[in-house]
Design a protein around this motif. Structure first.
Motif, PDB file in Angstrom:
ATOM      1  N   PRO A   9      20.027  10.529 -19.754  1.00 22.70           N
ATOM      2  CA  PRO A   9      19.757  10.210 -18.343  1.00 22.70           C
ATOM      3  C   PRO A   9      18.559   9.288 -18.162  1.00 22.70           C
ATOM      4  O   PRO A   9      18.437   8.645 -17.111  1.00 22.70           O
ATOM      5  N   GLN A  37      30.952  18.812 -19.654  1.00 20.67           N
ATOM      6  CA  GLN A  37      29.575  18.363 -19.838  1.00 20.67           C
ATOM      7  C   GLN A  37      29.396  16.934 -19.336  1.00 20.67           C
ATOM      8  O   GLN A  37      28.341  16.577 -18.809  1.00 20.67           O
ATOM      9  N   ARG A  40      29.161  17.098 -15.658  1.00 19.77           N
ATOM     10  CA  ARG A  40      27.883  17.699 -15.296  1.00 19.77           C
ATOM     11  C   ARG A  40      26.756  16.667 -15.369  1.00 19.77           C
ATOM     12  O   ARG A  40      25.854  16.664 -14.527  1.00 19.77           O
ATOM     13  N   ALA A  41      26.805  15.788 -16.358  1.00 23.66           N
ATOM     14  CA  ALA A  41      25.781  14.758 -16.481  1.00 23.66           C
ATOM     15  C   ALA A  41      25.798  13.833 -15.270  1.00 23.66           C
ATOM     16  O   ALA A  41      24.744  13.450 -14.734  1.00 23.66           O
ATOM     17  N   THR A  43      26.919  14.647 -12.280  1.00 26.85           N
ATOM     18  CA  THR A  43      26.465  15.443 -11.136  1.00 26.85           C
ATOM     19  C   THR A  43      24.943  15.522 -11.089  1.00 26.85           C
ATOM     20  O   THR A  43      24.334  15.459 -10.011  1.00 26.85           O
ATOM     21  N   GLU A  44      24.318  15.642 -12.256  1.00 25.52           N
ATOM     22  CA  GLU A  44      22.861  15.699 -12.305  1.00 25.52           C
ATOM     23  C   GLU A  44      22.234  14.377 -11.872  1.00 25.52           C
ATOM     24  O   GLU A  44      21.192  14.360 -11.203  1.00 25.52           O
ATOM     25  N   ALA A  47      22.409  14.328  -8.111  1.00 27.22           N
ATOM     26  CA  ALA A  47      21.413  15.226  -7.528  1.00 27.22           C
ATOM     27  C   ALA A  47      20.037  14.577  -7.515  1.00 27.22           C
ATOM     28  O   ALA A  47      19.227  14.795  -6.604  1.00 27.22           O
ATOM     29  N   ALA A  48      19.766  13.753  -8.529  1.00 27.85           N
ATOM     30  CA  ALA A  48      18.449  13.128  -8.641  1.00 27.85           C
ATOM     31  C   ALA A  48      18.309  11.887  -7.781  1.00 27.85           C
ATOM     32  O   ALA A  48      17.233  11.631  -7.220  1.00 27.85           O
TER      33      ALA A  48
END
Length: 245
Positions: A9, A37, A40-41, A43-44, A47-48
């Motif tokens: 990331p 996974q 999920r990466a 999605t993170e 979120a940021a």
């Protein structure tokens, strides 16, 4: 189309962060529990960096025959099904004047079909889209950086190819070949025993694995590491550089 790099990331560019912050709707292709996974990466990252009130639309990825009699025909059929799904998602989820995005693993221009799908959708004329592409760090760049090597000798060319094409490579192939999309590790059958191989899997993630050496010395180790990583994580994205001595 926003390139987000191969897994780390921190390798996302400032340009990509700005693009994420400017989008209203984000599309995620759901490829099943095996690759959660990867979802999920993404999605993170949202979120940021995504704006408050953004929406995420999940698109079920159409099934694909991984071992067809006619590879090109099957890919074309699969792409058409994906364009159909994307067209429906945009019409149902994006209002006029809004912006939408795909977070593309690696770089949108390198062995990824998303931009090609969007081009097909634009050609249909069913939706009015203005397309912008944000480049991302490639897995090839991440591989050479992780091993601390230059991809070629002074003034030498580099062939960027796939495992499927490696089988058909000409006799006078370049000394340096970066190979992607090779779940069968084709180099174990085609490379010379004294070729050097620099292999990396799940680059930039906590599960990253790096192995390098002469093909005759490390081929078995790479095969075992790949199988072990798939069992542990459920997915493997690997790439390697072959170098002729």
């Amino acid at each position: 189309m926003i390139g987000i790099g191969p897994g780390n990331p921190r390798q996302i560019t400032l340009e990509a962060i700005d693009a994420i912050a400017a989008c209203d709707v984000f599309f995620l292709l759901d490829k099943g529990a095996r690759v959660q996974q990867l979802s999920r990466a993404r999605t993170e990252l949202l979120a940021a960096y995504a704006p408050a009130g953004h929406r995420v639309v999940v698109i079920d990825d159409p099934p694909r025959d991984r071992d067809p009699d006619d590879y090109r025909a099957e890919v074309q059929r699969w792409h058409t099904a994906r364009v159909d799904a994307l067209e429906t998602a945009i019409i149902e989820s994006v209002d006029a004047g809004q912006s939408c995005a795909f977070l593309v693993w690696g770089d949108p221009a390198l062995y990824d079909s998303t931009l090609r799908l969007v081009d097909q959708l634009v050609a249909r004329g069913s939706v009015d889209l203005e397309v912008e592409v944000i480049p991302g760090v490639t897995s090839a760049s991440a591989l050479t950086a992780a091993h601390g090597i230059v991809a070629h000798g002074i003034g030498e060319p580099v062939l960027l190819t796939t495992g499927r094409r490696l089988v058909d490579a000409a006799v006078e192939e370049p000394a340096n070949r970066i190979v992607m999309l090779d779940s069968h590790l084709t180099f174990t059958q085609t490379a010379r025993s004294d070729d050097d191989v620099y292999w990396g899997a799940n680059l930039g993630t906590p599960e990253q694995v790096l192995i390098s050496g002469k093909v005759s010395d490390v081929a078995d180790e790479i095969e075992q590491a790949r199988a072990r990583l798939r069992q542990q994580t459920g997915w493997v994205m690997d790439i390697y550089l072959l170098r002729r001595r």
